[in-house]
Design a protein around this motif. Sequence first.
Motif, mmCIF file in Angstrom:
data_model
loop_
_atom_site.group_PDB
_atom_site.id
_atom_site.type_symbol
_atom_site.label_atom_id
_atom_site.label_comp_id
_atom_site.label_asym_id
_atom_site.label_seq_id
_atom_site.Cartn_x
_atom_site.Cartn_y
_atom_site.Cartn_z
ATOM 1 N N ALA A 260 33.270 45.147 54.292
ATOM 2 C CA ALA A 260 32.538 45.893 55.317
ATOM 3 C C ALA A 260 31.950 47.185 54.753
ATOM 4 O O ALA A 260 30.799 47.527 55.018
ATOM 5 N N ARG A 261 32.755 47.904 53.972
ATOM 6 C CA ARG A 261 32.287 49.158 53.376
ATOM 7 C C ARG A 261 33.000 49.379 52.058
ATOM 8 O O ARG A 261 34.106 48.861 51.845
ATOM 9 N N VAL A 262 32.371 50.168 51.191
ATOM 10 C CA VAL A 262 33.009 50.511 49.918
ATOM 11 C C VAL A 262 32.886 52.018 49.704
ATOM 12 O O VAL A 262 31.816 52.596 49.910
ATOM 13 N N SER A 263 33.991 52.633 49.313
ATOM 14 C CA SER A 263 33.965 54.057 48.980
ATOM 15 C C SER A 263 34.391 54.235 47.538
ATOM 16 O O SER A 263 35.353 53.626 47.094
ATOM 17 N N LEU A 264 33.669 55.085 46.843
ATOM 18 C CA LEU A 264 34.142 55.522 45.528
ATOM 19 C C LEU A 264 35.118 56.649 45.808
ATOM 20 O O LEU A 264 34.730 57.693 46.330
ATOM 21 N N ALA A 265 36.393 56.435 45.514
ATOM 22 C CA ALA A 265 37.425 57.388 45.920
ATOM 23 C C ALA A 265 38.133 57.982 44.706
ATOM 24 O O ALA A 265 38.117 57.401 43.619
ATOM 25 N N TYR A 266 38.740 59.145 44.930
ATOM 26 C CA TYR A 266 39.611 59.729 43.919
ATOM 27 C C TYR A 266 41.041 59.378 44.267
ATOM 28 O O TYR A 266 41.438 59.450 45.428
ATOM 29 N N LYS A 267 41.816 59.009 43.254
ATOM 30 C CA LYS A 267 43.233 58.741 43.473
ATOM 31 C C LYS A 267 44.023 59.860 42.791
ATOM 32 O O LYS A 267 43.902 60.059 41.583
ATOM 33 N N CYS A 268 44.777 60.600 43.580
ATOM 34 C CA CYS A 268 45.551 61.716 43.028
ATOM 35 C C CYS A 268 47.024 61.517 43.355
ATOM 36 O O CYS A 268 47.389 60.623 44.110
ATOM 37 N N GLY A 269 47.820 62.442 42.860
ATOM 38 C CA GLY A 269 49.228 62.466 43.236
ATOM 39 C C GLY A 269 49.382 63.181 44.570
ATOM 40 O O GLY A 269 48.420 63.321 45.325
ATOM 41 N N LEU A 270 50.606 63.635 44.851
ATOM 42 C CA LEU A 270 50.869 64.286 46.139
ATOM 43 C C LEU A 270 50.716 65.799 46.062
ATOM 44 O O LEU A 270 50.891 66.499 47.064
ATOM 45 N N ASP A 271 50.364 66.284 44.899
ATOM 46 C CA ASP A 271 50.197 67.706 44.698
ATOM 47 C C ASP A 271 48.936 68.197 45.426
ATOM 48 O O ASP A 271 47.826 67.706 45.191
ATOM 49 N N ALA A 272 49.115 69.175 46.324
ATOM 50 C CA ALA A 272 48.001 69.627 47.158
ATOM 51 C C ALA A 272 46.830 70.147 46.319
ATOM 52 O O ALA A 272 45.668 69.874 46.640
ATOM 53 N N ASP A 273 47.117 70.877 45.246
ATOM 54 C CA ASP A 273 46.019 71.403 44.410
ATOM 55 C C ASP A 273 45.128 70.274 43.919
ATOM 56 O O ASP A 273 43.909 70.397 43.857
ATOM 57 N N GLU A 274 45.790 69.185 43.576
ATOM 58 C CA GLU A 274 45.046 68.050 43.017
ATOM 59 C C GLU A 274 44.125 67.419 44.067
ATOM 60 O O GLU A 274 42.937 67.199 43.831
ATOM 61 N N THR B 204 43.652 62.758 38.044
ATOM 62 C CA THR B 204 42.832 62.156 39.094
ATOM 63 C C THR B 204 41.986 61.034 38.523
ATOM 64 O O THR B 204 41.302 61.217 37.529
ATOM 65 N N GLU B 205 42.058 59.870 39.157
ATOM 66 C CA GLU B 205 41.215 58.762 38.689
ATOM 67 C C GLU B 205 40.236 58.325 39.771
ATOM 68 O O GLU B 205 40.384 58.664 40.939
ATOM 69 N N ARG B 206 39.215 57.579 39.327
ATOM 70 C CA ARG B 206 38.174 57.132 40.232
ATOM 71 C C ARG B 206 38.342 55.630 40.459
ATOM 72 O O ARG B 206 38.463 54.878 39.499
ATOM 73 N N LEU B 207 38.335 55.213 41.713
ATOM 74 C CA LEU B 207 38.445 53.776 41.979
ATOM 75 C C LEU B 207 37.595 53.416 43.190
ATOM 76 O O LEU B 207 37.040 54.301 43.836
ATOM 77 N N CYS B 208 37.487 52.136 43.476
ATOM 78 C CA CYS B 208 36.735 51.709 44.661
ATOM 79 C C CYS B 208 37.710 51.308 45.751
ATOM 80 O O CYS B 208 38.625 50.513 45.518
ATOM 81 N N LEU B 209 37.490 51.863 46.926
ATOM 82 C CA LEU B 209 38.282 51.486 48.093
ATOM 83 C C LEU B 209 37.436 50.526 48.919
ATOM 84 O O LEU B 209 36.300 50.841 49.258
ATOM 85 N N VAL B 210 37.990 49.387 49.225
ATOM 86 C CA VAL B 210 37.235 48.366 49.949
ATOM 87 C C VAL B 210 37.755 48.268 51.385
ATOM 88 O O VAL B 210 38.946 48.074 51.602
ATOM 89 N N HIS B 211 36.848 48.417 52.346
ATOM 90 C CA HIS B 211 37.223 48.326 53.762
ATOM 91 C C HIS B 211 36.766 46.965 54.297
ATOM 92 O O HIS B 211 35.682 46.510 53.944
ATOM 93 N N TYR B 212 37.549 46.388 55.149
ATOM 94 C CA TYR B 212 37.176 45.051 55.644
ATOM 95 C C TYR B 212 37.545 44.856 57.105
ATOM 96 O O TYR B 212 38.465 44.121 57.417
ATOM 97 N N HIS B 213 36.753 45.463 57.984
ATOM 98 C CA HIS B 213 37.069 45.431 59.416
ATOM 99 C C HIS B 213 37.483 44.091 59.964
ATOM 100 O O HIS B 213 38.498 43.933 60.591
ATOM 101 N N GLU B 214 36.591 43.106 59.728
ATOM 102 C CA GLU B 214 36.735 41.889 60.499
ATOM 103 C C GLU B 214 38.008 41.134 60.171
ATOM 104 O O GLU B 214 38.593 40.490 61.019
ATOM 105 N N ILE B 215 38.437 41.254 58.918
ATOM 106 C CA ILE B 215 39.657 40.565 58.535
ATOM 107 C C ILE B 215 40.812 41.101 59.361
ATOM 108 O O ILE B 215 41.704 40.378 59.757
#
Length: 415
Positions: A74-88, A2-13
């Motif tokens: 518009a908004r920024v989330s600090l998100a976790y990026k995981c694989g498709l494994d449900a446990d993760e 699992t890694e940590r990244l920033c997800l950037v949201h941009y409504h108006e675009i």
Amino acid sequence: MTERLCLVHYHEIGLKGKNRATFENQLVTNLHRALAGFDIANIARVSGHLVVETNDRRASEELAAAIRRVPGVARVSLAYKCGLDADEYVAAAIQAMGEAGEFGTFKVHARRSSTNYELHSLDMNRLVGAALCEAFPEKKVDVHHPDVTVIVHVVQGNTYVYAASAPGVGGLPVGTAGKVVTLLSSGFDSPVATWMVGRRGATCVPVHFSGRPMTADTSEWLCQDIVEALAPAGLVGRLYVVPFGERQREISLAVPQSIRIIMYRRVMLQVAERIALLEGAKAIVTGESLGQVASQTLDNIAAVNEAVTMPVLRPLIGSDKQEIIRRAEEIGTYDISCQTAPDCCTLFMPRRPETHARLRQVLEAWESFDHEAMVEDLVANVEWRDFSQCPSYHAPKGALREHHRELLPFSGDER
Ligand code: ATP
Ligand code: MG
């Protein structure tokens, strides 16, 4: 892993239809410049968002804060990026909710942009929801008005998980709305006005009129500090400085005292218009706010505006001083503007400035000195300094370089 990244949201675009790719590309370019101080591995488009990844795979709050200051975000989330494994992704959801601060209720919102993922989003909601209820027994589920929504988004072979997002400055990426010349003093208003048109996507070219050689060059330094302070938004590529002291003295000797300021302002606008033409800018921006000071009555605005044909934008015209001050604090120019410096406007100030100038009197005074030669001379002697914060700024080719002297780069301890 699992890694940590920033997800950037941009409504108006998202609203901009066919321009969307242009806007997204500009935002990516601007983010790369704004985040030059971070160890960025990649900025990519993923299903209506941008993801910003660092080389250490551990995006920080500081990185998120820097992204939030970039127009178009518009908004920024600090998100976790995981694989498709449900446990993760269940573990990531527990982690994300644990970081969401104080709250009472929550819900899970699962989405699949890749429909070949085995679990349906409703099943994912149930799975993650059950795990969260177990991990946080004191928190209640509220599917209608939750305090916190935990997003679990499956896209392109990955799962992105986040619970909190913080607002960005909004607006549009700088470089998507053309170029403007802004009249920049070291006061509170014009830096905010500059920032506001920049936030709407304009590449800004500030022009400052200093009282040099009749005053010290303090205001020029402050303007450079202001441009540096605006760097996180990435809207200025070049600052022009026009030494105006001598010419002001000439004007003050030629015209009635009460309308001196109007004459200065007309000359300033004409010089700004000439620079705008050289720069390929399509409008001039000022920090005027209706009725704020004597020179900002409708009569006086009209008497000044008459000197140019290019549109003059006044983004603060309806703002109160308190709102402007608050914004100045947010964008980091407040402390700089608190420092007083004589500029061209404090030089040769009349004792009683006219508040309701009559156009006929203004035009008569205007003809009483050789304003054309004056504007010509001021444009020929303009100085400038480039800043590397704005990727959409392109300097004009040709004439300017030959005729214009670069401002010496200033360093703090020379003051
Ligand atoms: P500010 O806080 O921006 O200095 P102000 O409240 O002092 O504005 P004025 O002095 O009437 O109001 O100036 C109105 C606008 O004219 C400013 O917002 C700015 O856009 C422009 N202006 C004033 N002085 C200068 C200057 N020395 N150089 C460039 N532009 C100026
Ligand atoms: Mg001022």
